[in-house]
Write a protein that holds these residues in place. Structure first.
Motif, short mmCIF file in Angstrom:
data_model
loop_
_atom_site.label_atom_id
_atom_site.label_comp_id
_atom_site.label_asym_id
_atom_site.label_seq_id
_atom_site.Cartn_x
_atom_site.Cartn_y
_atom_site.Cartn_z
N ARG A 132 -13.97 -47.73 -36.92
CA ARG A 132 -14.24 -49.10 -36.47
C ARG A 132 -13.61 -49.36 -35.10
NH1 ARG A 132 -16.69 -52.59 -40.00
NH2 ARG A 132 -17.30 -53.50 -38.01
N GLY A 133 -14.35 -50.04 -34.27
CA GLY A 133 -13.87 -50.31 -32.91
C GLY A 133 -14.00 -49.10 -32.00
N GLY A 134 -14.71 -48.07 -32.49
CA GLY A 134 -14.72 -46.78 -31.80
C GLY A 134 -15.46 -46.72 -30.47
N SER A 135 -16.17 -47.78 -30.10
CA SER A 135 -16.82 -47.74 -28.78
C SER A 135 -15.80 -47.71 -27.65
CB SER A 135 -17.72 -48.96 -28.58
OG SER A 135 -18.67 -49.00 -29.59
N ASP A 136 -14.63 -48.28 -27.90
CA ASP A 136 -13.56 -48.18 -26.88
C ASP A 136 -13.27 -46.71 -26.60
OD1 ASP A 136 -13.35 -50.93 -27.00
OD2 ASP A 136 -11.54 -50.94 -28.23
N LEU A 137 -13.18 -45.94 -27.69
CA LEU A 137 -12.90 -44.51 -27.55
C LEU A 137 -14.05 -43.81 -26.81
CD1 LEU A 137 -11.32 -41.91 -28.15
CD2 LEU A 137 -12.36 -41.89 -30.42
N GLN B 287 -18.12 -49.06 -17.78
CA GLN B 287 -17.89 -50.41 -18.29
C GLN B 287 -18.23 -50.43 -19.78
OE1 GLN B 287 -20.55 -52.74 -15.75
NE2 GLN B 287 -18.89 -53.06 -14.29
N LYS B 288 -17.30 -50.91 -20.59
CA LYS B 288 -17.57 -50.97 -22.03
C LYS B 288 -17.69 -52.43 -22.48
CE LYS B 288 -16.32 -51.58 -26.43
NZ LYS B 288 -15.45 -52.54 -27.12
N PHE B 289 -18.76 -52.71 -23.19
CA PHE B 289 -18.97 -54.06 -23.73
C PHE B 289 -19.08 -53.95 -25.25
CE2 PHE B 289 -20.45 -54.18 -19.40
CZ PHE B 289 -19.93 -55.37 -18.93
N ALA C 6 -3.34 -54.93 -32.78
CA ALA C 6 -3.90 -55.68 -31.64
C ALA C 6 -5.26 -55.08 -31.28
CB ALA C 6 -2.96 -55.62 -30.45
N LYS C 7 -6.33 -55.61 -31.89
CA LYS C 7 -7.60 -54.88 -31.83
C LYS C 7 -8.31 -54.99 -30.48
CE LYS C 7 -10.73 -58.35 -33.61
NZ LYS C 7 -12.01 -58.55 -34.21
N VAL C 8 -7.65 -55.62 -29.50
CA VAL C 8 -8.26 -55.69 -28.17
C VAL C 8 -8.57 -54.29 -27.64
CG1 VAL C 8 -5.99 -55.89 -27.01
CG2 VAL C 8 -8.02 -56.81 -25.90
MG MG Z 1 -13.23 -53.82 -30.34
#
Ligand code: MG
Ligand code: ADP
Ligand code: ASP
Length: 426
Positions: free
Chosen positions: A163-168, A19-21, A221-223
Motif C-alpha cells: 500500500r502506498g507503493g507508487s511512491d516507491l 513527478q508522482k501523483f 507518517a504516510k505522506v
Molecule cells: Mg501515499
C-alpha cells in the motif's frame, strides 16, 4: 491530431523530472485534468517529464472490497491482478487529459517498462527497471505516464509493491532514469511536524534527512511510503514533497547531511524531537501460557516471517511454572492472518490461547537529536499520563519512543505530545 501536438521545446538546461501523483491528487476528472496541466507546464518549460500515478482515490480499497465479496481468503496473485487495474485506469485517463492539452503523452503499465520484482505478491521488491523505452519516448518529446504500485515477476505475473507503493515506483524510476528531480505531489504542501489533518498547529519542516524521514514514515507518517524513503536513501535520490494544488516550495528529503547542516538536523541546536507520528494500523496479539523453552519463540514467529508479516513491539512476561505470555504487535490488516498461522501451532507449542486486540494505535515521538538527550521518554510518559491516556506497550530506539495506546485516544496523544515538545515553534 498528433501532427498538431506540441513536443517539449529544446532547453539548454533541460532536466529530467519524475513527478508522482497519488490518489489524493487523482480523486476526480477535474483533479486528473489538474495533474495533466502540471505535467504540461513542466514540459512546456523545456523539461523531460515522467509522471508516475496511483489509482484514483478510494479505488484500491473499493477493489479489495469487491474481492472480499467473492472470496473469504482471496489468492494473493489474483488480488494483484485486480489491484493493478486501478493504476491502469489512471494512466490512460491522464495520458488522454495531457493529449487534450495538445501535448504528446504515452502511458505504460509496470511490465511495459519492465519494472521487475520478486514474487512476493502484495509486497513485492523491485529488482530492476529497464529505462530504455522511457528514454526513447522522452527523446521523442513525449510525456511518459507510468502506472505506480505494480511490477512483474520473472514468470510474468503481475505483482504489487504494498500500500502506498507508487511512491516507491516513482523513486525507483527516478533512480533508474538518473532523473534530476523526484517530486512527490499530494494534498499537503510538505512534511509536517505531525499530520496537519490531525493537528492544525503542525509546522512544515523545510528539509529533513532521509534517515529521520525513514523513521517517521515507518511509524505512520504516510505522506511518504516507508520503502520509498529507504530506496531514496540507498540510491541517493533527493525528494521534493509538495502540493498538487499550489505552486509553493514543499519539503526536501535529503539523503545525507554533513557539516553544520547535519549537526543542526541532529539536534545540536536544541531540537530534540522533530516530529510526532501515528500509526493506526496496529493490532496486539497475546499468546497466553506458552511453554518457556528454548526455540519456542523462534518457532512462533517463523510462519509469520515466511508470510511477510512484520512483527513490531515484542514483550515476554517472566515465566511462571514453566509457562510465559508473549505479546507483540502486527499491522492490523495482517492480524487475522497472523492469528490463523499461530493457531496452527497450538498443538506443537501447547499454549492456552491467542488473544487479539485491534483497537490500538502507536504514537511515536521521533528525533535524531534524542541520541544525546536524556529525559525524552520521561517527558513522553508524563505528557500522556497527565492527559489521562493509558500506555499499553512501549518501545524505544536511539531516535524514537513509541507508545501503543487505545486508538480512541490516538489523535489526542498526538496533540499532547506535539504541545509537550513545542513542535509548533521553529
Ligand atoms: Mg501515499
Ligand atoms: P497520496 O494519496 O497522494 O499518496 P497520502 O494520503 O498517501 O497521499 O499522503 C498524504 C497524507 O499524509 C496527508 O493528507 C496527511 O494527512 C498525511 N500525513 C501523515 N503524516 C504527515 C506528516 N508528518 N506531514 C504531512 N502529511 C502527513
Ligand atoms: N493505489 C495504491 C494504494 O492505494 C498505491 C498507492 O496509492 O501508492 O495503496
Amino acid at each position: 491530431m498528433s501532427s498538431t501536438m506540441h513536443k517539449s521545446p529544446p532547453n539548454k538546461s533541460q532536466k529530467l523530472i519524475v513527478q508522482k501523483f497519488g490518489g489524493s491528487s487523482m480523486g476526480s476528472i477535474e483533479r486528473i485534468q489538474n495533474v495533466a496541466r502540471r505535467a504540461v507546464k513542466t514540459a512546456s518549460e523545456g523539461h523531460q517529464v515522467v509522471v508516475v500515478v496511483s489509482a484514483m482515490q478510494g479505488e484500491t480499497d473499493r477493489l479489495l472490497k469487491l474481492a472480499a465479496g467473492v472470496s473469504s481468503r482471496p489468492a494473493d496473485r489474483e488480488i494483484d491482478v485486480l489491484l493493478a487495474t486501478g493504476e491502469q485506469v489512471s494512466i490512460a485517463l491522464l495520458a488522454l487529459a495531457i493529449r487534450e492539452l495538445g501535448f504528446q503523452a504515452r502511458s505504460f503499465l509496470g511490465h511495459q517498462v519492465e519494472i521487475r520484482t520478486d514474487s512476493m505478491h502484495g509486497s513485492a521488491r523491485i529488482r530492476s527497471i529497464k529505462a530504455d523505452p522511457v528514454h526513447e519516448c522522452l527523446q521523442n518529446g513525449e510525456i511518459v505516464v507510468i502506472a505506480g504500485f505494480q511490477g512483474v515477476d520473472q514468470h510474468g505475473n503481475i505483482t504489487t509493491l504494498g500500500r502506498g507503493g507508487s511512491d516507491l515506483s516513482a523513486v525507483a524510476m527516478a533512480a533508474a532514469l538518473k532523473a534530476d528531480a523526484c517530486e512527490i505531489y499530494s494534498d499537503v504542501d510538505g512534511i509536517y511536524t505531525t499530520d496537519p489533518n490531525v493537528y492544525a498547529k503542525a509546522r512544515k519542516i523545510p528539509r529533513i534527512g532521509s534517515e529521520e524521514m525513514l523513521e517517521l514514515a515507518s511509524l505512520g507518517a504516510k505522506v511518504l511510503q516507508t520503502r520509498s524513503v529507504e530506496f531514496a536513501l540507498k540510491y541517493k535520490v533527493t525528494l521534493h514533497c509538495r502540493s498538487s494544488f499550489s505552486d509553493g516550495e514543499g519539503s526536501w528529503v535529503v539523503p545525507e547531511m554533513s557539516g553544520l547542516e547535519g549537526a543542526e538536523m541532529k539536534g545540536l541546536e536544541g531540537a530534540v524531537v522533530t516530529a510526532v507520528s501515528c500509526d493506526k494500523n496496529i493490532a496486539k496479539l497475546t499468546i497466553v501460557g506458552m511453554a518457556d523453552k528454548p526455540g519456542a519463540a523462534a518457532r512462533l514467529f517463523a510462519p509469520m516471517a515466511d508470510a511477510g508479516i512484520n512483527i513490531d513491539v515484542i514483550i515476554q512476561n517472566p515465566p511462571e511454572n514453566g509457562r510465559t505470555d508473549v505479546t507483540f504487535t502486527v499491522p492490523r490488516n495482517a492480524a487475522d492472518r497472523a492469528v490463523a498461522l499461530i493457531e496452527g501451532l497450538q498443538d506443537e507449542l501447547g499454549f492456552v490461547r491467542c488473544s487479539l486486540d485491534k483497537r490500538l494505535a502507536k504514537v511515536s515521538v521521533v528525533g535524531a537529536g534524542m541520541v544525546s538527550q536524556p529525559g525524552v521518554a520521561q517527558r513522553t510518559f508524563a505528557a500522556l499520563g497527565d492527559a489521562g491516556i493509558n500506555i499499553v506497550l512501549v518501545s524505544t530506539s536511539e531516535i524514537k519512543i513509541s507508545c501503543v495506546v487505545e486508538d480512541q485516544f490516538a489523535d489526542a496523544a498526538v496533540r499532547v505530545l506535539h504541545d509537550k515538545f513545542e513542535l509548533e515553534k521553529t
